[in-house]
Write a protein that holds these residues in place. Structure first.
Motif, short mmCIF file in Angstrom:
data_model
loop_
_atom_site.label_atom_id
_atom_site.label_comp_id
_atom_site.label_asym_id
_atom_site.label_seq_id
_atom_site.Cartn_x
_atom_site.Cartn_y
_atom_site.Cartn_z
N HIS A 182 8.53 11.50 -1.46
CA HIS A 182 7.43 10.80 -2.01
C HIS A 182 6.78 9.96 -0.98
CE1 HIS A 182 9.90 11.65 -6.02
NE2 HIS A 182 8.98 12.36 -5.68
N ILE A 183 7.61 9.34 -0.31
CA ILE A 183 6.97 8.39 0.70
C ILE A 183 6.40 9.17 1.72
CG2 ILE A 183 7.63 6.71 2.71
CD1 ILE A 183 9.57 5.73 0.53
N CYS A 184 7.07 10.45 2.13
CA CYS A 184 6.50 11.23 3.33
C CYS A 184 5.31 11.92 2.98
CB CYS A 184 7.61 12.34 3.80
SG CYS A 184 7.12 13.27 5.03
N GLU A 196 0.95 -1.21 0.14
CA GLU A 196 -0.14 -0.06 0.02
C GLU A 196 0.87 1.18 -0.07
OE1 GLU A 196 -3.73 1.92 -0.02
OE2 GLU A 196 -3.26 -0.23 -0.16
N LEU A 197 1.92 1.35 0.78
CA LEU A 197 2.74 2.35 0.99
C LEU A 197 3.59 2.72 -0.32
CD1 LEU A 197 4.02 4.61 2.56
CD2 LEU A 197 5.82 2.93 3.49
N LEU A 198 4.25 1.51 -1.05
CA LEU A 198 4.67 1.79 -2.33
C LEU A 198 3.83 2.30 -3.47
CD1 LEU A 198 7.27 -1.20 -2.21
CD2 LEU A 198 7.69 1.23 -1.95
N GLU A 199 2.65 1.65 -3.54
CA GLU A 199 1.86 2.15 -4.51
C GLU A 199 1.51 3.59 -4.40
OE1 GLU A 199 -1.76 -0.30 -4.41
OE2 GLU A 199 -0.75 -1.87 -5.17
N LEU A 200 1.17 4.23 -3.17
CA LEU A 200 0.83 5.50 -3.06
C LEU A 200 2.08 6.34 -3.13
CD1 LEU A 200 -1.31 5.49 0.23
CD2 LEU A 200 -2.10 6.02 -1.91
N SER A 201 3.09 5.94 -2.76
CA SER A 201 4.58 6.67 -3.21
C SER A 201 4.77 6.71 -4.66
CB SER A 201 5.65 5.88 -2.42
OG SER A 201 5.37 5.81 -1.14
N GLN A 202 4.29 5.72 -5.37
CA GLN A 202 4.66 5.56 -6.85
C GLN A 202 3.65 6.65 -7.22
OE1 GLN A 202 3.27 1.90 -8.54
NE2 GLN A 202 4.60 2.42 -10.69
N THR A 203 2.32 6.70 -6.83
CA THR A 203 1.55 7.68 -7.63
C THR A 203 1.87 9.12 -7.36
OG1 THR A 203 -0.41 6.14 -7.03
CG2 THR A 203 -1.03 8.37 -7.34
N THR A 211 9.56 9.81 11.97
CA THR A 211 10.23 10.69 11.38
C THR A 211 10.85 10.11 10.20
OG1 THR A 211 10.56 12.08 13.29
CG2 THR A 211 11.81 12.68 11.16
N ILE A 212 10.50 10.39 8.75
CA ILE A 212 11.22 9.85 7.65
C ILE A 212 12.27 10.67 7.15
CG2 ILE A 212 10.99 9.31 5.08
CD1 ILE A 212 7.82 8.92 5.98
N ALA A 213 13.32 10.12 7.33
CA ALA A 213 15.04 10.88 7.08
C ALA A 213 14.62 11.28 5.67
CB ALA A 213 16.13 9.85 7.27
N GLY A 214 15.07 12.48 5.40
CA GLY A 214 15.00 13.07 4.03
C GLY A 214 13.71 13.37 3.49
N GLY A 215 12.54 13.29 4.25
CA GLY A 215 11.24 13.48 3.78
C GLY A 215 10.66 14.78 3.77
N GLY A 216 11.41 15.58 4.46
CA GLY A 216 11.00 17.12 4.72
C GLY A 216 9.57 17.13 5.41
N VAL A 217 8.91 18.42 5.25
CA VAL A 217 7.78 18.70 6.18
C VAL A 217 6.72 18.65 5.06
CG1 VAL A 217 6.86 20.55 7.39
CG2 VAL A 217 9.21 19.91 7.81
N VAL A 218 5.47 18.27 5.47
CA VAL A 218 4.38 18.14 4.64
C VAL A 218 3.44 19.41 5.20
CG1 VAL A 218 2.46 16.98 3.68
CG2 VAL A 218 4.65 15.90 4.06
N ASP A 219 3.22 20.54 4.58
CA ASP A 219 2.42 21.59 4.83
C ASP A 219 1.01 21.04 5.33
OD1 ASP A 219 4.46 23.28 4.59
OD2 ASP A 219 4.02 23.95 2.62
#
Length: 163
Positions: free
Chosen positions: A76-78, A55-62, A95-103
């Protein structure tokens, strides 16, 4: 001639899973989560892990495809995790390393409030030394050095405050 032994088929193959059931089962036993761990428990946990990962990989791919990328990156994962309510609840404190912040999405009715609008100062509202620095750097970017008028750098002036 001795009778041939039946080949042992892995539990992952029997359950039609890609993740290793045996390894998950041995991790459950070594973790001492319970005195005894059954085989179906390991199969079930493996299936749940595989489903969540898929599920996570499908959403990240999208998400990556929406940005025009072929490679899934931590960003993309974050974004995928934070936009999906179920995954967001599951990975709320992760916390996802390298994921940044999602507003966070701000409702349009609230965004109209002046409190949330960012106002940048126009050139006329800035202090005089800021205007001079802006003009100096603007001219430096646009023209060749031979075409520049004689302008001294704002930091070389006496009336420029130093801080």
């Amino acid at each position: 001639m001795a009778p041939s032994k039946k080949e042992r088929t892995p539990l992952s193959e029997k359950a039609k899973l890609a993740f290793p059931v045996g390894r998950v089962g041995s991790s459950l036993r070594k973790g001492r989560y319970a005195k005894r761990v059954s085989t179906p428990a390991a199969v079930f946990l493996t299936a749940v892990l595989q489903y969540a990962t898929t599920e996570l990989l499908e959403l990240s791919q999208t998400t990556a495809a929406q940005k025009g990328r072929c490679t899934i990156k931590p960003r993309h994962i974050c974004v995928a995790v934070r936009e999906d309510p179920d995954l967001n609840e599951l990975l709320q404190k992760v916390t996802i390393a390298g994921g940044g912040v999602v507003d966070k999405k701000i409702h349009p009715a609230i965004a109209e409030n002046a409190k949330y609008k960012h106002k940048s100062k126009s050139l006329s509202q800035q202090w005089p030394h800021q205007r001079r620095q802006h003009q100096y750097h603007y001219l430096r970017r646009l023209t060749w050095p031979s075409q520049l008028p004689e302008l001294d750098h704002p930091s070389e002036r006496e009336d420029t405050p130093r801080g």
